[in-house]
Design an enzyme around this catalytic site. Structure first.
Site, PDB file in Angstrom:
ATOM      1  N   CYS A 146       0.986  -1.178   0.081  1.00 23.58           N
ATOM      2  CA  CYS A 146       0.127   0.120  -0.031  1.00 23.58           C
ATOM      3  C   CYS A 146       0.863   1.319  -0.012  1.00 23.58           C
ATOM      4  CB  CYS A 146      -0.803   0.013   1.115  1.00 23.58           C
ATOM      5  SG  CYS A 146      -1.770   1.544   1.205  1.00 23.58           S
ATOM      6  N   CYS A 203      -0.475   4.227   2.462  1.00 23.66           N
ATOM      7  CA  CYS A 203      -0.586   4.560   3.772  1.00 23.66           C
ATOM      8  C   CYS A 203      -0.102   3.205   3.885  1.00 23.66           C
ATOM      9  CB  CYS A 203      -2.121   4.652   4.297  1.00 23.66           C
ATOM     10  SG  CYS A 203      -3.193   4.003   3.603  1.00 23.66           S
ATOM     11  N   SER A 204      -0.771   2.102   4.532  1.00 25.88           N
ATOM     12  CA  SER A 204      -0.266   0.741   5.078  1.00 25.88           C
ATOM     13  C   SER A 204      -1.380  -0.095   4.906  1.00 25.88           C
ATOM     14  CB  SER A 204       0.607   0.869   6.304  1.00 25.88           C
ATOM     15  OG  SER A 204       1.557   1.711   6.250  1.00 25.88           O
ATOM     16  N   CYS A 205      -2.427  -0.093   3.978  1.00 20.55           N
ATOM     17  CA  CYS A 205      -3.554  -0.946   4.178  1.00 20.55           C
ATOM     18  C   CYS A 205      -2.982  -2.403   4.080  1.00 20.55           C
ATOM     19  CB  CYS A 205      -4.361  -0.764   2.938  1.00 20.55           C
ATOM     20  SG  CYS A 205      -5.060   0.937   2.777  1.00 20.55           S
TER      21      CYS A 205
END
Lengths: 225, 219
Positions: free
Chosen positions: A125, A128-130
């Site tokens: 991601c 962000c950091s999905c």
């Protein structure tokens, strides 16, 4: 090879983890500015009646002890063992994963992407950091790092080599950038020499990283050592 | 927004911070930061897209300096002030303003667990038929909005192919600004590494992104 999933908390809420050491270690140092900041905010919110500390504890317990990559490993092992399940996973991964009672936040819309002889899948991601929480738990530091987010799309093979994964030249790398609420789980190839292994034994071969695409499943020999 | 959060394809961030036997949390404060952020969302003053935008809006130098959960907690602090749940003065003092009344938390432990299990599905029923079909060639628009967008810079203006239709989903670019869910058809769009990165991209490699219909035009 970098992998920690075998040491993570299992889906049954117990295990031979070393989570407690981190806390012991932490107490030897003065609290960091971040720790003080969070403590101050929590105190304020509790005093204002904006959060219930027991709700916080329940949330933490869920992700520290109940939800983790052993969940995803069970999905993969079943897909390797049961062709009908694999087909349901292809048709509607969210529903097929819910059959094993894994569901909820950050796993509302699941898609499984399959590695095969020609294609290797890698999930990132960049914005962000999905990450698919119900099947993998919370993401590790490297997944959330600026280095991984920036490099995975432009230099996936360089990223893979840092994980000790070298792919054949002619294998295609397919990167999935999780820019919406769809969460991708990599279905790795079933390792050779695993014929006749039970679902439970197969699940022990499935590492967290192999379900993100930064690793490969263990061979039966590696799993024994 | 063209922020530092939009990192795909950037150089200079170095090696991956790999850690053997990494714990789920690095210290108790990370646990609390996660739980506070999830629990405060239950007030319904913002949504997941607005939360992401709050993190993107942190000053770039701070964003890069902060760890993941520092980004979370600082963005949470900003949102709580912006939406009137706490005052800036209360945050500075670390205690409620004199004479303020005590609220009733929306989540107890049982409701918190139920909320995690329920999640927040983003798919919505819409009347419009999808504009694009699987296999169709499309181009990501070249736009540079100052607000939230889930179309990263590295894909803008690039030509790709529709490989999946996910149905209609809440349009993050709208929802982040409280302009409504404005659901739009969402597609997985595949771009070749050559298209994205030029000659250094390997011909057989590709990157697939989830993009909403307003991000795309026929090509």
């Amino acid at each position: 090879m970098h992998d920690e999933s075998k040491h993570e908390h299992g889906s049954h809420g117990h295990g031979d983890h070393d989570h407690g050491h981190d806390h012991d270690h932490e107490h030897q140092h003065p609290p960091s500015p971040a720790a003080l900041r969070v403590k101050a905010i929590e105190t304020l919110l509790v005093e204002k009646g904006l959060v219930d500390p027991q709700a916080l504890d329940a949330i933490i317990e869920t992700y520290a002890e109940k939800v983790g990559p052993r969940n995803g490993a069970r999905v993969v092992a079943r897909a390797w063992s049961d062709p009908a399940y694999l087909e349901r996973l292809r048709q509607d991964a969210t529903a097929a994963i819910a059959e094993l009672d894994f569901q909820g936040r950050q796993g509302e819309h699941m898609v499984v992407v399959e590695n095969d002889a020609r294609t290797h899948n890698l999930v990132v991601c960049t914005l962000c950091s999905c990450y698919p929480w119900p099947v993998l738990g919370l993401p590790p530091v490297w997944y959330k790092s600026d280095a991984y987010r920036s490099r995975a799309v432009i230099d996936p093979r360089g990223v893979l080599s840092e994980f000790g994964v070298e792919l054949p030249e002619d294998k295609a790398v397919q990167v999935w950038d999780s820019t919406a609420e769809v969460r991708y789980l990599v279905l790795p190839e079933r390792p050779a020499g695993t014929e006749g292994m039970s679902e439970e034994e197969l699940a022990d071969l499935v590492t967290r990283d192999s379900m993100i695409g930064t690793g490969l499943p263990l061979s039966p020999e590696e799993a024994r050592s | 927004m063209n922020g530092v959060h939009d990192m795909g394809g950037m150089h200079g961030f170095g090696a991956l911070p790999l850690e053997e036997n990494e714990p789920v949390f690095h210290g108790e404060w990370e646990e609390r930061a996660l739980a506070l952020t999830l629990a405060m969302a239950a007030w319904g003053k913002w949504n997941i897209d607005a939360s992401r935008h709050a993190r993107e809006k942190l000053p770039p130098a701070d964003y890069l300096r902060y760890s993941y959960y520092e980004r979370w907690i600082e963005a949470l602090a900003n949102m709580m002030v912006e939406h009137g749940l706490v005052s800036a003065e209360e945050l500075r003092q670390g205690q409620p303003a004199a004479g303020s009344s005590k609220a009733q938390p929306p989540l107890d432990a049982t409701k918190a667990l139920a909320a995690l299990r329920r999640g927040g599905p983003a798919d919505r029923a819409v009347d419009q038929a999808p504009r694009f079909a699987i296999g169709q060639s499309v181009r990501a628009i070249n736009h540079h909005p100052a607000g939230h967008t889930r179309l990263p810079r590295y894909a803008r203006g690039k030509r790709g192919e529709i490989v999946m239709h996910h149905g209609a989903h809440v349009f993050a670019d709208s929802n982040a600004h409280f302009l409504g869910e404005a659901p739009q058809h969402l597609y997985a769009v595949r771009f070749s590494a050559r298209e994205l990165w030029g000659p250094q991209g390997r011909p057989q490699d590709c990157v697939t992104l989830d993009l909403w219909e307003p991000h795309l035009e026929a090509a």
